[in-house]
Every structure is written in structure tokens, then in C-alpha cells.
Design an enzyme around this catalytic site. Structure first.
Site, PDB file in Angstrom:
ATOM      1  N   SER A 208       0.844  -1.202   0.000  1.00 33.29           N
ATOM      2  CA  SER A 208       0.000   0.000   0.000  1.00 33.29           C
ATOM      3  C   SER A 208       0.872   1.243   0.000  1.00 33.29           C
ATOM      4  CB  SER A 208      -0.905   0.025   1.235  1.00 33.29           C
ATOM      5  OG  SER A 208      -1.611   1.258   1.335  1.00 33.29           O
TER       6      SER A 208
ATOM      7  N   TYR B  76      -1.448  -0.507  10.482  1.00 33.13           N
ATOM      8  CA  TYR B  76      -1.572  -0.692   9.035  1.00 33.13           C
ATOM      9  C   TYR B  76      -0.336  -0.168   8.309  1.00 33.13           C
ATOM     10  CZ  TYR B  76      -3.698  -0.839   4.404  1.00 33.13           C
ATOM     11  OH  TYR B  76      -3.966  -1.114   3.083  1.00 33.13           O
TER      12      TYR B  76
END
Length: 253
Positions: A134, A147
Site C-alpha cells: 500500500s 496498518y
């Protein structure tokens, strides 16, 4: 015909990736934890085999790999797509466990997805391992420590793996998406620039895998954002991000 393995295949990006490869008449191993949703997705594709397994469970993933390889041969593409996200803050005791879960799925899930297929792919001397990282792994995002940390680790791991497998015929593709309209982003209370549908993101990811790109940031506009974030001095980054909206704490998505 190609053989493609996809984790996190019961919804969102994973299901969209399955659709892209099914359109090419590929034989699919679709892996996910949610049995009913997984079987519903698999029924849509005549050459799909559903495997209900958790990427955190190395023994289960090894069993999936043995079954698929015995039936169809070594895969041409393995996409480690399974991932979770939630807002986290270190000060809350309950978030410590959420940190562990996010890291286990988003980082060790990559390792346990690739590991059981790697020997057969090495023997065949071909194939692609693609990991979904990501843009959030470029810098630490406030309120998303778990995350961001997991995706930064994923980027570094995939780079290590790519260099390790140089010369073996096996490619490693690091995919760094921006925002994709999936259940994972549905609860975000802030504007998501350059948001892609899951189907469009999947098409772009498949093109990047076909091209054998080492690192693919999708969409291209987010690649510019990532480069800017990467070079911002820490003091300026801190000042700009300190008041940024944050992902809600709560259930993993």
C-alpha cells in the site's frame, strides 16, 4: 491456460482479481476465511476451486498448496492479497491485540502464502509472486500505526524476496495501491483522492503483473503522492499530518 492463486478472494479486490483471471480462462485457487462468501464467488467462475483457509495458518496454507499443485501443477501467479485495516492507537490496551492481528495477516500472511508454492515454482523455473502492499507503507500515518507498519514491512519483505529470487525465473511484483472502493475503505470518514473501483484496480494490477513490474503504484497519481511523502523532512511531515483525519478504531476490515 494459466494457474492463479489469490488470497482474500471472498470480496473486494480479491474477488475482482478473480474475475479478471477467470475472463482469461485461468484455473483459480481462491483462498479466504469466509466460507459462504468464498463459495459464492467461486461459483461464478467454472475453473475456480475455493479453499477456506486463514493466511495466518501455515499448516492450512501448505495443505492448500499441496492440493492445488497435485491437481493442476505449480501456479503461474500467486497473489497475496489478503489484508486487514483498522484505526489503532498505542495508548489503548485493546489496540495492542489489533496491532498483532494486522501484522500477522498483512506481513506473515505474505510469507505463509508464498512459502508452500515456492519450491514447485523454483523447480518449474517460472512464475510470479505478487504482494499487495500500500501507499500507506511509505510513511507512518497517524491513527493507522498498525496498518502503515504492516505495509512498510510488506514492501521491504517483497523487495528482499525479489532480490533473493533473481535469476530463478520467478518474478516478484510489489503492488502499492492507493484508495480502492472495498469494504476495507467503506468506513473511512475522509475524502479519498484518486479512489478506484475494485474492478478498475484489479485490471491495473493484472496489467502490472503481466508486465513483470518490480513495483507498481496504482493509480499513477498516487505514485506522485508517494514520492512527495517520501522526501518530506520529518518536521514538515509532522506539521502537515498532525491534524489529518484518522481511520476509526474498531473492527478489523
Amino acid at each position: 491456460m494459466s494457474r492463479v492463486v489469490i488470497t482474500g478472494a471472498s470480496s473486494g479486490l480479491g474477488a475482482a482479481l478473480a474475475g479478471c483471471y477467470a475472463a482469461r480462462d485461468a484455473t483459480l485457487a481462491l483462498i479466504a476465511r469466509h466460507r459462504e462468501r468464498l463459495h459464492a464467488v467461486a461459483k461464478a467462475f467454472p475453473r475456480a476451486v475455493p479453499y477456506c483457509a486463514d493466511v495466518r495458518d501455515g499448516a492450512a496454507m501448505s495443505a492448500v498448496a499441496r492440493d492445488f499443485i497435485d491437481r493442476f501443477g505449480p501456479p503461474d501467479v500467486v497473489i497475496a492479497n489478503a489484508g486487514v485495516s483498522t484505526g489503532t492507537l498505542t495508548e489503548y490496551p485493546e489496540d495492542v491485540e489489533r496491532f498483532q492481528t494486522v501484522l500477522d495477516i498483512n506481513v506473515m500472511g505474505l510469507v505463509k502464502t508464498f512459502h508452500p508454492f515456492l519450491a514447485a515454482m523454483r523447480e518449474a523455473g517460472r512464475g510470479t509472486l505478487a504482494g499487495i502492499a500500500s501507499v500507506a507503507g511509505v510513511r507512518g500515518l497517524p491513527g493507522a500505526g498498525a496498518y502503515s507498519a504492516s505495509k512498510a514491512a510488506a514492501i521491504a519483505y517483497l523487495e528482499s524476496l525479489r532480490v533473493e529470487l533473481r535469476g530463478t525465473g520467478i518474478r516478484v511484483v510489489t503492488v502499492c495501491p492507493g484508495y480502492i472502493a472495498t469494504p476495507m475503505t467503506a468506513r473511512n470518514p475522509y475524502r479519498m483522492p484518486f479512489l478506484l473501483s475494485a474492478d478498475e484496480a484489479a485490471r491495473r494490477i493484472v496489467r502490472a503483473i503481466d508486465a513483470g513490474r518490480r513495483v507498481a503504484t496504482i493509480p499513477w497519481q498516487m505514485a506522485i503522492v508517494a514520492r512527495i511523502l517520501a522526501v518530506l523532512p520529518p518536521a514538515l511531515y509532522d506539521a502537515l499530518l498532525a491534524r489529518a483525519p484518522r481511520k476509526p478504531r474498531g473492527n478489523l476490515g
